[in-house]
Design an enzyme around this catalytic site. Structure first.
Site, PDB file in Angstrom:
ATOM      1  N   TYR A  90       0.822  -1.228   0.000  1.00 27.12           N
ATOM      2  CA  TYR A  90       0.000   0.000   0.000  1.00 27.12           C
ATOM      3  C   TYR A  90       0.858   1.281   0.000  1.00 27.12           C
ATOM      4  O   TYR A  90       0.621   2.179  -0.818  1.00 27.12           O
ATOM      5  CB  TYR A  90      -0.946  -0.053   1.208  1.00 27.12           C
ATOM      6  N   LYS A  98       0.954   4.407  -2.665  1.00 24.88           N
ATOM      7  CA  LYS A  98       0.617   5.768  -2.195  1.00 24.88           C
ATOM      8  C   LYS A  98       1.796   6.734  -2.379  1.00 24.88           C
ATOM      9  O   LYS A  98       1.575   7.924  -2.606  1.00 24.88           O
ATOM     10  CB  LYS A  98       0.158   5.725  -0.739  1.00 24.88           C
TER      11      LYS A  98
HETATM   12  N1  LIG Z   1      -9.559   5.948   6.341  1.00 23.89           N
HETATM   13  C1  LIG Z   1      -8.304   6.289   6.522  1.00 23.89           C
HETATM   14  O1  LIG Z   1      -7.810   6.287   7.685  1.00 23.89           O
HETATM   15  C2  LIG Z   1      -7.460   6.712   5.362  1.00 23.89           C
HETATM   16  C3  LIG Z   1      -6.190   7.243   5.642  1.00 23.89           C
HETATM   17  C4  LIG Z   1      -5.380   7.648   4.604  1.00 23.89           C
HETATM   18  C5  LIG Z   1      -5.814   7.533   3.295  1.00 23.89           C
HETATM   19  N2  LIG Z   1      -7.029   7.007   3.027  1.00 23.89           N
HETATM   20  C6  LIG Z   1      -7.432   6.925   1.628  1.00 23.89           C
HETATM   21  O2  LIG Z   1      -8.669   7.599   1.466  1.00 23.89           O
HETATM   22  C7  LIG Z   1      -9.408   7.008   0.404  1.00 23.89           C
HETATM   23  C8  LIG Z   1     -10.807   6.653   0.905  1.00 23.89           C
HETATM   24  O3  LIG Z   1     -10.682   5.807   2.026  1.00 23.89           O
HETATM   25  P1  LIG Z   1     -11.915   5.448   2.973  1.00 23.89           P
HETATM   26  O4  LIG Z   1     -11.359   5.256   4.314  1.00 23.89           O
HETATM   27  O5  LIG Z   1     -13.032   6.395   2.748  1.00 23.89           O
HETATM   28  O6  LIG Z   1     -12.261   3.996   2.375  1.00 23.89           O
HETATM   29  P2  LIG Z   1     -13.650   3.199   2.302  1.00 23.89           P
HETATM   30  O7  LIG Z   1     -13.257   1.762   2.118  1.00 23.89           O
HETATM   31  O8  LIG Z   1     -14.556   3.553   3.428  1.00 23.89           O
HETATM   32  O9  LIG Z   1     -14.283   3.753   0.961  1.00 23.89           O
HETATM   33  C9  LIG Z   1     -13.662   3.520  -0.276  1.00 23.89           C
HETATM   34  C10 LIG Z   1     -14.703   3.523  -1.377  1.00 23.89           C
HETATM   35  O10 LIG Z   1     -14.020   3.259  -2.621  1.00 23.89           O
HETATM   36  C11 LIG Z   1     -14.803   2.328  -3.370  1.00 23.89           C
HETATM   37  N3  LIG Z   1     -13.958   1.572  -4.292  1.00 23.89           N
HETATM   38  C12 LIG Z   1     -13.086   0.571  -3.982  1.00 23.89           C
HETATM   39  N4  LIG Z   1     -12.550   0.086  -5.103  1.00 23.89           N
HETATM   40  C13 LIG Z   1     -13.066   0.796  -6.148  1.00 23.89           C
HETATM   41  C14 LIG Z   1     -12.905   0.744  -7.543  1.00 23.89           C
HETATM   42  N5  LIG Z   1     -12.107  -0.165  -8.120  1.00 23.89           N
HETATM   43  N6  LIG Z   1     -13.579   1.628  -8.308  1.00 23.89           N
HETATM   44  C15 LIG Z   1     -14.421   2.529  -7.733  1.00 23.89           C
HETATM   45  N7  LIG Z   1     -14.639   2.618  -6.407  1.00 23.89           N
HETATM   46  C16 LIG Z   1     -13.964   1.744  -5.625  1.00 23.89           C
HETATM   47  C17 LIG Z   1     -15.434   1.429  -2.310  1.00 23.89           C
HETATM   48  O11 LIG Z   1     -16.573   0.745  -2.825  1.00 23.89           O
HETATM   49  C18 LIG Z   1     -15.767   2.419  -1.200  1.00 23.89           C
HETATM   50  O12 LIG Z   1     -17.050   2.979  -1.374  1.00 23.89           O
HETATM   51  C19 LIG Z   1      -8.580   5.818  -0.066  1.00 23.89           C
HETATM   52  O13 LIG Z   1      -7.795   6.192  -1.180  1.00 23.89           O
HETATM   53  C20 LIG Z   1      -7.686   5.518   1.126  1.00 23.89           C
HETATM   54  O14 LIG Z   1      -6.490   4.879   0.748  1.00 23.89           O
HETATM   55  C21 LIG Z   1      -7.868   6.595   4.034  1.00 23.89           C
END
Ligand SMILES: NC(=O)c1ccc[n+]([C@@H]2O[C@H](COP(=O)([O-])OP(=O)(O)OC[C@H]3O[C@@H](n4cnc5c(N)ncnc54)[C@H](O)[C@@H]3O)[C@@H](O)[C@H]2O)c1
Length: 258
Positions: free
Chosen positions: A156, A160
Protein backbone atom coordinates in the site's frame (compact mmCIF):
# COMPACT_ATOMS: atom_id res chain seq x y z
CA UNK A 1 -21.75 32.94 -2.65
CA UNK A 2 -21.08 29.22 -2.33
CA UNK A 3 -17.44 28.27 -2.78
CA UNK A 4 -17.98 25.79 -5.63
CA UNK A 5 -21.01 27.47 -7.24
CA UNK A 6 -21.35 26.53 -10.91
CA UNK A 7 -18.66 23.86 -10.80
CA UNK A 8 -19.01 20.24 -11.92
CA UNK A 9 -17.12 17.67 -9.86
CA UNK A 10 -16.56 13.92 -10.04
CA UNK A 11 -15.48 11.96 -6.96
CA UNK A 12 -14.37 8.33 -7.24
CA UNK A 13 -15.21 5.88 -4.46
CA UNK A 14 -17.86 8.30 -3.21
CA UNK A 15 -20.38 5.77 -1.92
CA UNK A 16 -19.05 5.91 1.62
CA UNK A 17 -16.24 7.17 3.83
CA UNK A 18 -14.00 10.05 2.78
CA UNK A 19 -15.35 10.09 -0.79
CA UNK A 20 -18.96 10.40 0.41
CA UNK A 21 -17.97 13.25 2.74
CA UNK A 22 -16.20 15.04 -0.12
CA UNK A 23 -19.20 14.61 -2.44
CA UNK A 24 -21.47 15.95 0.32
CA UNK A 25 -19.24 18.96 1.03
CA UNK A 26 -18.95 19.77 -2.69
CA UNK A 27 -22.74 19.65 -3.08
CA UNK A 28 -23.21 21.87 -0.01
CA UNK A 29 -20.82 24.37 -1.62
CA UNK A 30 -22.89 24.52 -4.81
CA UNK A 31 -21.22 21.99 -7.13
CA UNK A 32 -23.05 19.45 -9.28
CA UNK A 33 -21.48 16.14 -8.24
CA UNK A 34 -20.99 12.72 -9.81
CA UNK A 35 -20.35 9.81 -7.46
CA UNK A 36 -18.24 7.34 -9.48
CA UNK A 37 -18.36 4.15 -7.46
CA UNK A 38 -17.90 0.38 -7.77
CA UNK A 39 -20.73 -0.32 -5.31
CA UNK A 40 -23.59 1.35 -7.19
CA UNK A 41 -26.25 0.60 -4.52
CA UNK A 42 -24.27 2.47 -1.87
CA UNK A 43 -23.54 5.28 -4.33
CA UNK A 44 -27.22 5.67 -5.19
CA UNK A 45 -28.21 5.77 -1.51
CA UNK A 46 -25.51 8.34 -0.79
CA UNK A 47 -26.53 10.40 -3.83
CA UNK A 48 -30.18 10.44 -2.68
CA UNK A 49 -29.10 11.49 0.82
CA UNK A 50 -26.91 14.30 -0.51
CA UNK A 51 -29.66 15.49 -2.86
CA UNK A 52 -32.21 15.55 -0.03
CA UNK A 53 -29.84 17.43 2.28
CA UNK A 54 -28.44 19.99 -0.17
CA UNK A 55 -30.80 20.20 -3.15
CA UNK A 56 -27.74 19.91 -5.40
CA UNK A 57 -27.63 18.06 -8.70
CA UNK A 58 -26.11 14.65 -7.92
CA UNK A 59 -25.62 11.55 -10.06
CA UNK A 60 -24.31 8.08 -9.21
CA UNK A 61 -22.44 6.22 -11.96
CA UNK A 62 -21.18 2.67 -11.70
CA UNK A 63 -17.40 2.93 -12.10
CA UNK A 64 -14.44 0.64 -11.64
CA UNK A 65 -11.36 2.86 -11.42
CA UNK A 66 -9.10 -0.04 -12.38
CA UNK A 67 -10.64 0.07 -15.88
CA UNK A 68 -9.74 3.15 -17.93
CA UNK A 69 -12.84 2.74 -20.16
CA UNK A 70 -15.07 2.69 -17.07
CA UNK A 71 -13.61 5.94 -15.73
CA UNK A 72 -13.81 7.50 -19.20
CA UNK A 73 -17.50 6.53 -19.26
CA UNK A 74 -18.06 8.18 -15.86
CA UNK A 75 -16.46 11.42 -17.06
CA UNK A 76 -18.60 11.32 -20.22
CA UNK A 77 -21.74 10.77 -18.10
CA UNK A 78 -20.78 13.73 -15.88
CA UNK A 79 -20.30 15.96 -18.91
CA UNK A 80 -23.55 14.78 -20.49
CA UNK A 81 -25.54 15.41 -17.30
CA UNK A 82 -23.94 18.58 -15.96
CA UNK A 83 -21.43 19.97 -18.51
CA UNK A 84 -17.65 20.17 -18.57
CA UNK A 85 -15.78 18.77 -15.59
CA UNK A 86 -14.07 21.38 -13.38
CA UNK A 87 -12.97 19.16 -10.50
CA UNK A 88 -11.87 15.53 -10.20
CA UNK A 89 -11.17 13.81 -6.88
CA UNK A 90 -9.38 10.47 -7.20
CA UNK A 91 -10.42 9.02 -3.85
CA UNK A 92 -11.17 5.30 -4.45
CA UNK A 93 -8.59 3.20 -2.64
CA UNK A 94 -8.11 -0.09 -0.83
CA UNK A 95 -5.82 -1.27 1.93
CA UNK A 96 -3.52 -4.11 0.90
CA UNK A 97 -1.32 -4.86 3.89
CA UNK A 98 1.02 -7.84 3.41
CA UNK A 99 4.40 -9.16 4.35
CA UNK A 100 6.50 -8.51 1.21
CA UNK A 101 7.82 -12.05 0.81
CA UNK A 102 4.58 -13.92 1.46
CA UNK A 103 2.44 -11.50 -0.56
CA UNK A 104 0.96 -13.01 -3.74
CA UNK A 105 1.33 -11.49 -7.20
CA UNK A 106 -2.44 -10.97 -7.08
CA UNK A 107 -2.14 -8.86 -3.89
CA UNK A 108 0.48 -6.64 -5.57
CA UNK A 109 -1.60 -6.22 -8.74
CA UNK A 110 -4.86 -5.59 -6.82
CA UNK A 111 -3.21 -2.85 -4.78
CA UNK A 112 -1.62 -1.06 -7.72
CA UNK A 113 -4.71 -1.50 -9.92
CA UNK A 114 -6.87 0.52 -7.50
CA UNK A 115 -4.44 2.71 -5.54
CA UNK A 116 -2.22 3.93 -8.40
CA UNK A 117 -3.63 2.88 -11.79
CA UNK A 118 -7.03 4.07 -10.55
CA UNK A 119 -5.67 7.56 -9.91
CA UNK A 120 -3.97 7.68 -13.30
CA UNK A 121 -7.12 6.42 -15.04
CA UNK A 122 -9.06 9.30 -13.48
CA UNK A 123 -6.45 11.87 -14.50
CA UNK A 124 -6.21 10.40 -18.01
CA UNK A 125 -9.97 10.70 -18.48
CA UNK A 126 -10.39 14.22 -17.06
CA UNK A 127 -7.25 15.99 -18.27
CA UNK A 128 -7.98 16.39 -22.01
CA UNK A 129 -11.11 18.48 -21.35
CA UNK A 130 -9.46 20.48 -18.56
CA UNK A 131 -6.36 21.17 -20.69
CA UNK A 132 -8.51 22.20 -23.65
CA UNK A 133 -10.53 24.64 -21.53
CA UNK A 134 -7.46 25.93 -19.66
CA UNK A 135 -8.96 25.27 -16.22
CA UNK A 136 -9.32 22.43 -13.76
CA UNK A 137 -8.45 21.11 -10.32
CA UNK A 138 -7.54 17.49 -9.61
CA UNK A 139 -7.27 16.29 -6.02
CA UNK A 140 -5.70 12.88 -5.38
CA UNK A 141 -6.29 11.22 -2.04
CA UNK A 142 -2.90 9.94 -0.94
CA UNK A 143 -2.08 8.97 2.67
CA UNK A 144 0.50 9.50 5.38
CA UNK A 145 1.66 6.10 4.04
CA UNK A 146 2.86 8.24 1.08
CA UNK A 147 5.75 9.37 3.34
CA UNK A 148 5.97 6.87 6.21
CA UNK A 149 6.33 3.12 6.39
CA UNK A 150 4.79 0.62 8.81
CA UNK A 151 6.38 -2.86 8.59
CA UNK A 152 3.92 -5.48 7.33
CA UNK A 153 1.77 -2.95 5.47
CA UNK A 154 3.23 -3.67 2.03
CA UNK A 155 2.63 -2.69 -0.83
CA UNK A 156 0.00 0.00 0.00
CA UNK A 157 2.65 2.63 0.86
CA UNK A 158 4.50 1.92 -2.39
CA UNK A 159 1.38 2.73 -4.40
CA UNK A 160 0.62 5.77 -2.20
CA UNK A 161 4.18 7.09 -2.67
CA UNK A 162 3.42 6.75 -6.39
CA UNK A 163 0.31 8.92 -5.99
CA UNK A 164 2.53 11.77 -4.80
CA UNK A 165 4.89 11.26 -7.76
CA UNK A 166 1.96 11.25 -10.16
CA UNK A 167 0.51 14.38 -8.54
CA UNK A 168 3.79 16.29 -8.83
CA UNK A 169 4.48 15.13 -12.40
CA UNK A 170 1.03 16.01 -13.73
CA UNK A 171 0.89 19.23 -11.70
CA UNK A 172 4.06 20.43 -13.43
CA UNK A 173 3.07 19.05 -16.84
CA UNK A 174 -0.23 20.94 -17.00
CA UNK A 175 0.53 24.05 -14.92
CA UNK A 176 0.95 26.13 -18.10
CA UNK A 177 -2.63 25.17 -19.03
CA UNK A 178 -3.95 26.31 -15.60
CA UNK A 179 -4.80 22.77 -14.50
CA UNK A 180 -3.77 22.21 -10.87
CA UNK A 181 -3.04 18.74 -9.53
CA UNK A 182 -2.68 18.35 -5.76
CA UNK A 183 -2.91 15.61 -3.16
CA UNK A 184 -4.27 15.26 0.35
CA UNK A 185 -2.53 12.87 2.75
CA UNK A 186 -4.99 11.84 5.47
CA UNK A 187 -3.78 10.20 8.65
CA UNK A 188 -6.13 7.85 10.51
CA UNK A 189 -9.71 8.77 9.57
CA UNK A 190 -12.86 7.23 11.07
CA UNK A 191 -14.22 5.17 8.15
CA UNK A 192 -15.19 1.56 7.48
CA UNK A 193 -11.68 0.99 6.08
CA UNK A 194 -10.17 1.88 9.46
CA UNK A 195 -12.71 -0.21 11.40
CA UNK A 196 -12.04 -3.17 9.07
CA UNK A 197 -8.33 -2.90 9.84
CA UNK A 198 -8.93 -2.80 13.60
CA UNK A 199 -11.31 -5.77 13.30
CA UNK A 200 -8.64 -7.83 11.54
CA UNK A 201 -6.28 -7.48 14.54
CA UNK A 202 -6.11 -10.17 17.25
CA UNK A 203 -7.61 -7.75 19.79
CA UNK A 204 -9.63 -5.08 17.91
CA UNK A 205 -10.39 -2.99 21.02
CA UNK A 206 -6.73 -2.93 22.01
CA UNK A 207 -5.72 -2.06 18.43
CA UNK A 208 -8.16 0.87 18.46
CA UNK A 209 -6.85 2.09 21.80
CA UNK A 210 -3.25 1.80 20.56
CA UNK A 211 -4.11 3.89 17.50
CA UNK A 212 -5.76 6.59 19.61
CA UNK A 213 -2.81 6.68 22.01
CA UNK A 214 -0.50 7.54 19.07
CA UNK A 215 -2.54 10.58 18.05
CA UNK A 216 -1.31 14.01 19.22
CA UNK A 217 -4.94 15.21 19.40
CA UNK A 218 -6.01 11.98 21.16
CA UNK A 219 -8.55 11.27 18.47
CA UNK A 220 -8.51 10.23 14.83
CA UNK A 221 -9.86 12.41 12.05
CA UNK A 222 -13.35 12.67 10.64
CA UNK A 223 -14.08 12.26 6.90
CA UNK A 224 -15.55 15.80 6.92
CA UNK A 225 -12.14 17.15 7.97
CA UNK A 226 -10.57 15.72 4.82
CA UNK A 227 -13.52 17.02 2.80
CA UNK A 228 -12.94 20.61 3.98
CA UNK A 229 -9.41 20.47 2.55
CA UNK A 230 -10.72 19.02 -0.72
CA UNK A 231 -13.21 21.90 -1.01
CA UNK A 232 -10.37 24.39 -0.53
CA UNK A 233 -8.14 22.75 -3.17
CA UNK A 234 -11.03 22.40 -5.61
CA UNK A 235 -12.12 26.01 -5.19
CA UNK A 236 -10.88 29.30 -6.59
CA UNK A 237 -9.36 29.99 -3.14
CA UNK A 238 -6.32 27.92 -4.07
CA UNK A 239 -5.37 29.23 -7.56
CA UNK A 240 -1.59 29.15 -6.94
CA UNK A 241 -1.46 25.84 -5.03
CA UNK A 242 -0.20 23.16 -7.38
CA UNK A 243 1.83 19.93 -7.44
CA UNK A 244 1.85 19.65 -3.68
CA UNK A 245 0.28 17.64 -0.87
CA UNK A 246 -1.59 18.79 2.23
CA UNK A 247 -1.37 16.44 5.21
CA UNK A 248 -4.53 16.11 7.34
CA UNK A 249 -3.43 14.00 10.30
CA UNK A 250 -3.75 16.14 13.45
CA UNK A 251 0.05 16.41 13.56
CA UNK A 252 0.68 12.66 13.80
CA UNK A 253 3.40 12.54 11.15
CA UNK A 254 5.33 15.36 12.85
CA UNK A 255 5.88 13.27 15.98
CA UNK A 256 9.53 12.27 16.39
CA UNK A 257 8.66 8.89 17.95
CA UNK A 258 5.66 6.99 19.32
N1 LIG B 1 -9.56 5.95 6.34
C1 LIG B 1 -8.30 6.29 6.52
O1 LIG B 1 -7.81 6.29 7.68
C2 LIG B 1 -7.46 6.71 5.36
C3 LIG B 1 -6.19 7.24 5.64
C4 LIG B 1 -5.38 7.65 4.60
C5 LIG B 1 -5.81 7.53 3.29
N2 LIG B 1 -7.03 7.01 3.03
C6 LIG B 1 -7.43 6.93 1.63
O2 LIG B 1 -8.67 7.60 1.47
C7 LIG B 1 -9.41 7.01 0.40
C8 LIG B 1 -10.81 6.65 0.90
O3 LIG B 1 -10.68 5.81 2.03
P1 LIG B 1 -11.92 5.45 2.97
O4 LIG B 1 -11.36 5.26 4.31
O5 LIG B 1 -13.03 6.39 2.75
O6 LIG B 1 -12.26 4.00 2.38
P2 LIG B 1 -13.65 3.20 2.30
O7 LIG B 1 -13.26 1.76 2.12
O8 LIG B 1 -14.56 3.55 3.43
O9 LIG B 1 -14.28 3.75 0.96
C9 LIG B 1 -13.66 3.52 -0.28
C10 LIG B 1 -14.70 3.52 -1.38
O10 LIG B 1 -14.02 3.26 -2.62
C11 LIG B 1 -14.80 2.33 -3.37
N3 LIG B 1 -13.96 1.57 -4.29
C12 LIG B 1 -13.09 0.57 -3.98
N4 LIG B 1 -12.55 0.09 -5.10
C13 LIG B 1 -13.07 0.80 -6.15
C14 LIG B 1 -12.91 0.74 -7.54
N5 LIG B 1 -12.11 -0.17 -8.12
N6 LIG B 1 -13.58 1.63 -8.31
C15 LIG B 1 -14.42 2.53 -7.73
N7 LIG B 1 -14.64 2.62 -6.41
C16 LIG B 1 -13.96 1.74 -5.62
C17 LIG B 1 -15.43 1.43 -2.31
O11 LIG B 1 -16.57 0.75 -2.83
C18 LIG B 1 -15.77 2.42 -1.20
O12 LIG B 1 -17.05 2.98 -1.37
C19 LIG B 1 -8.58 5.82 -0.07
O13 LIG B 1 -7.80 6.19 -1.18
C20 LIG B 1 -7.69 5.52 1.13
O14 LIG B 1 -6.49 4.88 0.75
C21 LIG B 1 -7.87 6.60 4.03
Amino acid sequence: MKRLAGKVALVTGAGRGIGAAIAHAFAREGAAVVLAELDIDTAQQTAEHIKAQTGARVLAVHTDVTQSASVQHAVSEAERAFGALDVLVNNAGINVFCDPLTMTDEDWRRCFAVDLDGVWNGCRAALPGMVERGAGSIVNIASTHSFKIIPGCFPYPVAKHGVIGLTRALGIEYAPRNVRVNAIAPGYIETQLTHDWWNEQADPAAAQQATLALQPMKRIGRPEEVAMTAVFLASDEAPFINATCITVDGGRSALYHD
